[in-house]
Enzyme design. Sequence first.
Site, mmCIF file in Angstrom:
data_model
loop_
_atom_site.group_PDB
_atom_site.id
_atom_site.type_symbol
_atom_site.label_atom_id
_atom_site.label_comp_id
_atom_site.label_asym_id
_atom_site.label_seq_id
_atom_site.Cartn_x
_atom_site.Cartn_y
_atom_site.Cartn_z
ATOM 1 N N GLY A 1 0.809 -1.222 0.000
ATOM 2 C CA GLY A 1 0.000 0.000 0.000
ATOM 3 C C GLY A 1 0.839 1.267 0.000
ATOM 4 N N THR A 2 2.068 1.155 -0.466
ATOM 5 C CA THR A 2 3.012 2.286 -0.478
ATOM 6 C C THR A 2 2.459 3.479 -1.277
ATOM 7 O OG1 THR A 2 4.638 0.510 -0.712
ATOM 8 C CG2 THR A 2 5.475 2.770 -0.797
ATOM 9 N N THR A 3 1.896 3.171 -2.468
ATOM 10 C CA THR A 3 1.380 4.223 -3.345
ATOM 11 C C THR A 3 0.321 5.050 -2.598
ATOM 12 O OG1 THR A 3 1.628 2.581 -5.105
ATOM 13 C CG2 THR A 3 0.443 4.597 -5.667
ATOM 14 N N ARG B 1 -4.800 -1.938 -8.603
ATOM 15 C CA ARG B 1 -5.453 -3.148 -9.112
ATOM 16 C C ARG B 1 -6.831 -3.231 -8.474
ATOM 17 N NH1 ARG B 1 -5.773 -8.707 -8.033
ATOM 18 N NH2 ARG B 1 -4.953 -8.275 -5.956
ATOM 19 N N GLY C 1 -7.111 -2.920 -4.618
ATOM 20 C CA GLY C 1 -7.078 -2.127 -3.388
ATOM 21 C C GLY C 1 -8.009 -2.667 -2.311
ATOM 22 N N HIS D 1 11.919 0.852 0.547
ATOM 23 C CA HIS D 1 11.570 -0.542 0.877
ATOM 24 C C HIS D 1 12.758 -1.202 1.604
ATOM 25 C CE1 HIS D 1 7.886 -0.453 -1.385
ATOM 26 N NE2 HIS D 1 8.440 -0.511 -2.585
HETATM 27 N N1 LIG Z 1 -5.395 4.507 -2.778
HETATM 28 C C1 LIG Z 1 -5.272 3.203 -2.499
HETATM 29 N N2 LIG Z 1 -5.997 2.653 -1.505
HETATM 30 C C2 LIG Z 1 -5.883 1.340 -1.230
HETATM 31 N N3 LIG Z 1 -5.080 0.486 -1.887
HETATM 32 C C3 LIG Z 1 -4.323 0.998 -2.883
HETATM 33 C C4 LIG Z 1 -4.378 2.365 -3.226
HETATM 34 N N4 LIG Z 1 -3.518 2.586 -4.246
HETATM 35 C C5 LIG Z 1 -2.955 1.406 -4.543
HETATM 36 N N5 LIG Z 1 -3.438 0.439 -3.726
HETATM 37 C C6 LIG Z 1 -3.109 -0.980 -3.731
HETATM 38 O O1 LIG Z 1 -1.820 -1.187 -3.134
HETATM 39 C C7 LIG Z 1 -1.189 -2.311 -3.780
HETATM 40 C C8 LIG Z 1 0.136 -1.855 -4.381
HETATM 41 O O2 LIG Z 1 1.061 -1.773 -3.335
HETATM 42 P P1 LIG Z 1 2.214 -0.676 -3.290
HETATM 43 O O3 LIG Z 1 1.628 0.641 -3.561
HETATM 44 O O4 LIG Z 1 2.933 -0.873 -1.995
HETATM 45 O O5 LIG Z 1 3.138 -1.105 -4.503
HETATM 46 S S1 LIG Z 1 4.679 -0.660 -4.644
HETATM 47 O O6 LIG Z 1 5.453 -1.426 -3.640
HETATM 48 O O7 LIG Z 1 4.767 0.780 -4.453
HETATM 49 O O8 LIG Z 1 5.024 -1.065 -6.037
HETATM 50 C C9 LIG Z 1 -2.153 -2.800 -4.833
HETATM 51 O O9 LIG Z 1 -2.927 -3.807 -4.177
HETATM 52 P P2 LIG Z 1 -3.730 -4.944 -4.949
HETATM 53 O O10 LIG Z 1 -4.932 -4.265 -5.519
HETATM 54 O O11 LIG Z 1 -4.122 -5.949 -3.903
HETATM 55 O O12 LIG Z 1 -2.822 -5.509 -5.985
HETATM 56 C C10 LIG Z 1 -2.955 -1.546 -5.124
HETATM 57 O O13 LIG Z 1 -4.187 -1.787 -5.742
#
Ligand SMILES: Nc1ncnc2c1ncn2[C@@H]1O[C@H](COP(=O)(O)OS(=O)(=O)O)[C@@H](OP(=O)(O)O)[C@H]1O
Length: 352
Positions: A87-89, A310, A312, A144
Site C-alpha cells: 500500500g506504499t502508493t 489493481r 485495493g 523498501h
Molecule cells: N489509494 C489506495 N488505496 C488502497 N489500496 C491501494 C491504493 N492505491 C494502490 N493500492 C493498492 O496497493 C497495492 C500496491 O502496493 P504498493 O503501492 O505498496 O506497490 S509498490 O510497492 O509501491 O510497487 C495494490 O494492491 P492490490 O490491488 O491488492 O494488488 C494496489 O491496488
Amino acid sequence: MESSSSKMSHVSKRNESEEYRSDSEIDNKLKEIMSSVLGKKGAAVTDLYQYEGFWCPLARLEGTLRAQKHFKPQPNQVILSSFPKSGTTWLKALIFAIMTQSHVSEPTNPLLTRLSHECVPFIEFDFRSSSPKLNLDVPLVATHISYTSLPKSIINSGCKIVYLCRDPKDVLVSTWHFIRKVLVNEEFSAVRDIPLEDAFEFFCQGLSFCGPYWDHLLGYWRASSESPERILFLKYEDLKNETGYWVKKIAQFIGYPFSLEEEDKGVVQKIIDLCSFENMSSLEVSKNGMIWLEKNGVNTMEIKNNTFFRKGKVGDWKNHLTHEMAMQLDQILEQKLSGSGLTFNVPLPSIR
Ligand SMILES: Nc1ncnc2c1ncn2[C@@H]1O[C@H](COP(=O)(O)OS(=O)(=O)O)[C@@H](OP(=O)(O)O)[C@H]1O
C-alpha cells in the site's frame, strides 16, 4: 537463511567499515556480492542477491548501497518505509497530503497530476546521486529497505519513520499480478509467466523482493517497540478499516496534527477522499501516465501508472490461493513472528 544474530554482525561491520565507502568501493562491493552469492530466482522477480540478510534485485541493491552512502535526511525528515505491495502508493499520497494539508482542495495539488511515486521519491531509486529528482519542498521520502540496511544517517537522525505492512497473502497475490503487467519485455517472460504456485513456494522460502517478508516486518516491529516515538508501525488492513483514525494518528506522529478547526472544516475527510483507491485510480495520470525507473541517471524501464492500482482490497488472496496455501503461509508467519508480540489476525492495539 541467516539467523538474526548473524544479521546483527553484518550491521556492525557496515557501521565500522562500509558507511563511508566511495562510489568505486560500492562498485567493487556489488561485484563481490554478485560473485560470492549466487543470484537466485524468487517470487516473481528477476535474480535476487542477498545483502545483510535480505533478498534484493541488483538495481535495488546498488541503490541501497548508494543511499547508505549519500542519503542525508533533512531536518524534520519523514521516512515512509514499507514492504513492497503493502500500500506504499496510497500511504505516500496520504502522508504527502497530510504534510501539505492547506493545499488539499486546490486544483494545483500535485497529487492530482502526478503519481504519488513522483511526489515522494524512493531513496534507493531516486537518490542514486546526492541530488533528488524532484524538489517539492516536502521533507518526505520512501523506501523498501529493511531496517537492518537503512542508512545510518536515518537511524542516527532520530527522524520519524512510518512503516506499512500487509497480510502476506495479499502481498504475494498483488506482487504476482504486478509483475505480470510490468515485465512487458520478452527477455523477462520466464519471470513474468511464473505460475502463482511457484511464486508462493519462493515466497514461503523467504525468496521475494525485499524478503524474507517476516524479517522485514520484525526489524521495524522491534525497532518500533523499542522507540515507539520514532517508528509508527501500521498495517494496510487497519488503514483500510479505520482510515480516519489512522490519518489523524499519522499526522500527530509526524508533527503535522490537525487543529480542531481543520477537523471541523472536514480536512481529514478531504484527504481520505483525495487518496482513496477510487479517486486515485481514476485520475488521468493514473490511467494513462507512466513513470520511468532510472539507473545511473538513465531511464531503463517504463512502468504504466495503472499497474500500481489493481483492486485495493483486503483479502483478495481468497480469489487466488487455495485454503491449504493460505494455511501454510499463516502457519509460517505465526511461527516466524512467535514471541515478538506481532500478530496478523488481531488488529494492532490502538491508543485512542
Ligand atoms: N489509494 C489506495 N488505496 C488502497 N489500496 C491501494 C491504493 N492505491 C494502490 N493500492 C493498492 O496497493 C497495492 C500496491 O502496493 P504498493 O503501492 O505498496 O506497490 S509498490 O510497492 O509501491 O510497487 C495494490 O494492491 P492490490 O490491488 O491488492 O494488488 C494496489 O491496488
